[in-house]
Enzyme design. Structure first.
Site, PDB file in Angstrom:
ATOM      1  N   ARG A   1      10.230 -79.045 -40.700  1.00 34.47           N
ATOM      2  CA  ARG A   1      10.787 -78.087 -39.734  1.00 34.47           C
ATOM      3  C   ARG A   1      12.227 -77.767 -40.132  1.00 34.47           C
ATOM      4  NH1 ARG A   1       8.825 -77.397 -34.772  1.00 34.47           N
ATOM      5  NH2 ARG A   1       6.920 -77.742 -35.966  1.00 34.47           N
TER       6      ARG A   1
ATOM      7  N   ASN B   1      30.610 -32.961 -42.306  1.00 34.21           N
ATOM      8  CA  ASN B   1      30.468 -34.250 -42.980  1.00 34.21           C
ATOM      9  C   ASN B   1      28.987 -34.634 -43.170  1.00 34.21           C
ATOM     10  OD1 ASN B   1      33.301 -34.758 -43.008  1.00 34.21           O
ATOM     11  ND2 ASN B   1      33.186 -35.281 -40.834  1.00 34.21           N
TER      12      ASN B   1
ATOM     13  N   LYS C   1      35.214 -29.025 -41.064  1.00 34.15           N
ATOM     14  CA  LYS C   1      34.445 -29.995 -41.836  1.00 34.15           C
ATOM     15  C   LYS C   1      32.980 -30.047 -41.401  1.00 34.15           C
ATOM     16  CE  LYS C   1      35.943 -33.705 -43.569  1.00 34.15           C
ATOM     17  NZ  LYS C   1      36.267 -35.139 -43.681  1.00 34.15           N
TER      18      LYS C   1
ATOM     19  N   SER D   1      33.989 -33.106 -37.285  1.00 35.05           N
ATOM     20  CA  SER D   1      35.131 -34.007 -37.347  1.00 35.05           C
ATOM     21  C   SER D   1      35.836 -34.009 -35.992  1.00 35.05           C
ATOM     22  CB  SER D   1      36.099 -33.547 -38.442  1.00 35.05           C
ATOM     23  OG  SER D   1      37.348 -34.177 -38.312  1.00 35.05           O
TER      24      SER D   1
END
Length: 451
Positions: free
Chosen positions: A314, A283, A281, A275
């Site tokens: 086309r 994550n 943290k 983090s």
């Protein structure tokens, strides 16, 4: 757009290194040179003409910046590319360059050539995922965990079965992708090879198309597919199906990595998951990258689906809208699968956390099998009520579910002597209530290992 900061990180860096402007130019050149070789082999141009084109153009420095600028006036990259190629040829060869082709032939075939190695890379990554998943299934065939429905604890299952579902989804997508054909495009101005036919050779254009497919290693279509976009629809939806399977894997893993759950963790690596402000943290960044990539693929798929019906001979904008979403989808999916393979190969599984979470309700998730056990003795309604009351008692008092059942007044009064205590205890054991889990695992293993 700051692609390097916002778009490219979700894509495969290997694919990005191979799918650049010059790669597209070289793919267009491959189409034109192969077309010349085929036409020469069929006597449509002088002997040696294709070899001379090859000598003049194979090392020619096409100006991709000028090609990009020319798109604004012509609507596609083939028109300025063809002009540059013709200008680099001697006068006697200019009339044979791009003979019988149209710009859509060049672009569509070049895209197929550009995507062919990407599909091979996707297949290899999906095989990596399959191999890693099979190992996890073997290791955790008896690792009991909570199965969850509507985000709540439901009934026990094994982690091996959960992995099997991830693996089957990815393998189904792999097999679907493997069946997708990448066809050559060659039809000329309105798709009927105008100007190519000679007397007595009415099918010369189709012969060119089939020979061109063989020379380029692409599929030969039934007919030119200028406004029949089934090949693009099939490829785009197959890419999206693989994206959905990868996203399912990432979603489940990210939920199981939550601090309060902690049943799995992404593979650790220096700086991975950090983090910007909270040092503690870790994550689930790989899951985030997978989901970020695959959601973009889902969005691009809607563009391809909405371009499926194209007018007359086309497309007017529909064809043009396909190019970037198609290539970007392949690159995004390749990036997602690189992360998925790494996840499965290094996934950290925490069986102790799984056991802890099984006990989070005091064993109350076993209320359903207990209710089934009690129903013949107490009746269906009473059995369901008592099993639920005991589950709530276990949760509130922090005692095992089996103890709560034994302490329940009605169980003491009505069940005592009619059901053995050990039978009641067995009904509260998650490891004894796994349904067809083991059979499912064996069946999944056999299917996954069958080519």
């Amino acid at each position: 757009m700051p692609d390097a900061l916002l778009r490219h990180p979700f894509m495969s860096q290997t694919a990005l290194a191979e799918c650049h402007d010059q790669a597209m130019v070289q793919a267009m050149l491959a189409f034109e040179l192969a077309l010349a070789e085929v036409q020469e082999a069929h006597g449509a141009m002088p002997q040696g003409a294709s070899a001379e084109m090859h000598r003049c153009l194979k090392s020619h420095a096409f100006d991709d910046t000028a090609i990009a600028a020319g798109i604004a006036s012509g609507g596609n990259a083939a028109i300025p590319f063809v002009k540059q190629g013709r200008a680099a040829l001697p006068d006697e060869l200019k009339r044979y360059w791009h003979m019988g082709a149209t710009s859509q032939d060049v672009i569509d075939t070049a895209l197929m050539l550009l995507l062919k190695p990407r599909l091979a890379a996707l297949d290899a990554l999906l095989l990596r995922c399959r191999a890693a998943a099979v190992e996890l299934m073997k290791t955790h065939e008896r690792t009991v965990m909570v199965g969850r429905t509507l985000m709540q604890q439901a009934l026990p299952m094994t982690f091996g079965v959960k992995v099997a579902h991830w693996a089957i989804g990815l393998e189904q997508a792999r097999r679907r992708l493997a069946q997708v054909e990448l066809p050559v495009q060659f039809g000329g101005a309105v798709g009927v090879h105008s100007g190519l036919d000679e007397p007595g050779q009415d099918e010369l254009g189709l012969d060119f198309m089939d020979a061109l497919a063989e020379r380029l290693g692409l599929a030969a279509p039934v007919l030119p597919w200028h406004t029949n976009r089934q090949p693009i629809h099939a490829l785009g939806t197959a890419l999206d199906a693989a994206a959905g399977a990868a996203e399912k894997l990432a979603l489940d893993i990210s939920l199981l990595t939550q601090t309060e759950v902690g049943e799995v963790a992404e593979p650790s690596a220096p700086g991975m998951g950090e983090s910007s402000s909270m040092p503690h943290k870790r994550n689930p960044v790989r899951c985030a990258m997978i989901r970020g990539a695959t959601r973009q693929v889902h969005g691009y798929t809607t563009v391809l689906l909405n371009a499926a019906a194209q007018p007359l001979e086309r497309g007017l904008g529909e064809w043009h809208a396909e190019w970037s979403p198609l290539v970007d989808s392949a690159l995004l999916l390749e990036g997602a699968l690189e992360q998925a393979a790494t996840l499965l190969e290094g996934l950290e599984v925490n069986p102790e956390a799984m056991r802890r979470n099984l006990a989070a309700t005091g064993g109350g998730i076993m209320a359903e099998p207990v209710s089934r056990l009690l129903a013949p003795v107490l009746g269906q309604d009473a059995a369901k009520r008592i099993s639920a009351e005991a589950a709530e008692m276990a949760r509130l008092q922090g005692i095992p579910y089996a103890e709560a059942l034994e302490a329940h007044a009605e169980v003491k009064a009505e069940v005592g002597g009619r059901l053995k205590v050990e039978v009641l205890h067995q009904a509260t054991d998650p490891a004894l209530y796994l349904g067809s889990g083991q059979a499912q695992l064996r069946r999944a293993m056999a299917w996954l290992q069958r080519e």
